[in-house]
Motif scaffolding. Sequence first.
Motif, PDB file in Angstrom:
ATOM      1  N   PHE A 252       0.879  -1.162   0.000  1.00 45.41           N
ATOM      2  CA  PHE A 252       0.000   0.000   0.000  1.00 45.41           C
ATOM      3  C   PHE A 252       0.917   1.212   0.000  1.00 45.41           C
ATOM      4  O   PHE A 252       1.392   1.662   1.049  1.00 45.41           O
ATOM      5  N   TRP A 265      -9.345   4.740   0.360  1.00 45.03           N
ATOM      6  CA  TRP A 265      -8.671   3.508   0.762  1.00 45.03           C
ATOM      7  C   TRP A 265      -9.682   2.447   1.192  1.00 45.03           C
ATOM      8  O   TRP A 265      -9.501   1.251   0.911  1.00 45.03           O
ATOM      9  N   ARG A 266     -10.768   2.854   1.844  1.00 42.23           N
ATOM     10  CA  ARG A 266     -11.814   1.889   2.205  1.00 42.23           C
ATOM     11  C   ARG A 266     -12.370   1.230   0.945  1.00 42.23           C
ATOM     12  O   ARG A 266     -12.575   0.010   0.899  1.00 42.23           O
ATOM     13  N   PHE A 269      -9.837  -1.326  -0.330  1.00 46.47           N
ATOM     14  CA  PHE A 269      -9.836  -2.562   0.464  1.00 46.47           C
ATOM     15  C   PHE A 269     -11.054  -3.424   0.102  1.00 46.47           C
ATOM     16  O   PHE A 269     -10.954  -4.652   0.020  1.00 46.47           O
ATOM     17  N   SER A 286       1.307  -7.526   3.720  1.00 42.44           N
ATOM     18  CA  SER A 286       1.389  -6.201   3.113  1.00 42.44           C
ATOM     19  C   SER A 286       2.456  -5.345   3.766  1.00 42.44           C
ATOM     20  O   SER A 286       2.962  -5.636   4.856  1.00 42.44           O
ATOM     21  N   VAL A 288       3.101  -0.921   4.253  1.00 40.09           N
ATOM     22  CA  VAL A 288       2.472   0.396   4.164  1.00 40.09           C
ATOM     23  C   VAL A 288       3.578   1.440   4.167  1.00 40.09           C
ATOM     24  O   VAL A 288       4.393   1.486   5.092  1.00 40.09           O
ATOM     25  N   LYS A 345      -4.220   1.689   9.659  1.00 32.41           N
ATOM     26  CA  LYS A 345      -4.180   0.310  10.151  1.00 32.41           C
ATOM     27  C   LYS A 345      -5.549  -0.153  10.620  1.00 32.41           C
ATOM     28  O   LYS A 345      -5.944  -1.304  10.389  1.00 32.41           O
ATOM     29  N   ALA A 348      -7.589  -0.899   7.509  1.00 38.02           N
ATOM     30  CA  ALA A 348      -7.141  -2.131   6.870  1.00 38.02           C
ATOM     31  C   ALA A 348      -7.564  -3.347   7.682  1.00 38.02           C
ATOM     32  O   ALA A 348      -7.925  -4.391   7.123  1.00 38.02           O
ATOM     33  N   ILE A 357       0.140  -6.517   8.342  1.00 38.48           N
ATOM     34  CA  ILE A 357       1.049  -5.486   7.854  1.00 38.48           C
ATOM     35  C   ILE A 357       2.441  -5.823   8.381  1.00 38.48           C
ATOM     36  O   ILE A 357       2.721  -5.705   9.570  1.00 38.48           O
TER      37      ILE A 357
END
Length: 361
Positions: A252, A265-266, A269, A286, A288, A345, A348, A357
Amino acid sequence: MSPTVSEQRTRPLLDITRIYYERAAAELPRGQEILARWPGADLVEVESHWRIPELHGDEANVRRWVRIKTEALVLGVKKGVAVRPNGRSADFIAPSTANGCAMACAYCYVPRRKGYSNPITVFANIDQIAGSIHRHIGRQGVKAEPNQCDPHAWVYDIGENSDCSADALVSDNVRDLVDLFKSEPTAKLSFATKFVNRDLLEWDPQGRSRIRFSLMPAPMAKLVDIRTSPIPERIAAINDFVEAGWEVHVNFSPVIVADGWLDEWRDLFDQLDGALSERAKAQLSSEVIFLTHNEQLHEVNLGWHPKAEEVLWRPDLQENKISQNGALNVRYKSGAKRGYLAQFKALAGEGLPYCDIRYAF
């Protein structure tokens, strides 16, 4: 008149018409293979791949930056082939098999080292590079304890200064390293990419290679990820790469703070969750990485893509950071960034609860 950003997007990624080469590189087998791929290209011998003024100038080349990336290729010899420790995204940084990129992301840090047009430079001494990596792996032994890079294997990032998926259009260097790691049971290679190269699906990496698709919300990517594969195409490739034997993670990156950024971003996802197979979800992890920008790059971007600078250059949100090479970079103010990261976070965790992450910066 310089081409518009829209026109830049429609150019082919590579249409090589001129190859700048170091004589030592052209004499190596890989160099000869590369020259044979473009028999009609003009050949220009150079003393060093680092010093080609007509390619590596800054402001003077802004109006033809993308044309240079499309039409020029540099063939060189990698002088330093040592492996360096990392410990963040990967355990080690492998010597690069290429430098530069055919894409033109507005925030990219790589061009700062060579000049802002910075087309692909491919290194012909692949045997020397692969040998250095192989010997380094042998000296490490078995990984005794898990870490954020990987629970079992030593991870070697092979794409610090280029996009390996695009590099694979130019030479077999990346494939050679993928083949190398098949026989390295204690290690795996890793690289991030913004380009979907489906030729890689035929390589059978046998789980020893990690490809990290860089993702950001599509509206932002349309503004700043110039000449890259569209975000829906990157997402759609993940299941196929997992089925083909790749370990697939996502980056990301970069996270850019702007109006409505969390909502975008929502949505991303949600798109990712809806597209992934159960097998892809089970192995997903992932990274970030929040935006770091650069004052010199900001000035150059004003000459070809000022619209991107409206979100990349935000003095009201950013603070100065002096890099190791003395350049003036900017990043989000440390106190505010902690808050942004916590929000990210949490979001996510709600949207992708199966995706840990590994690393955040």
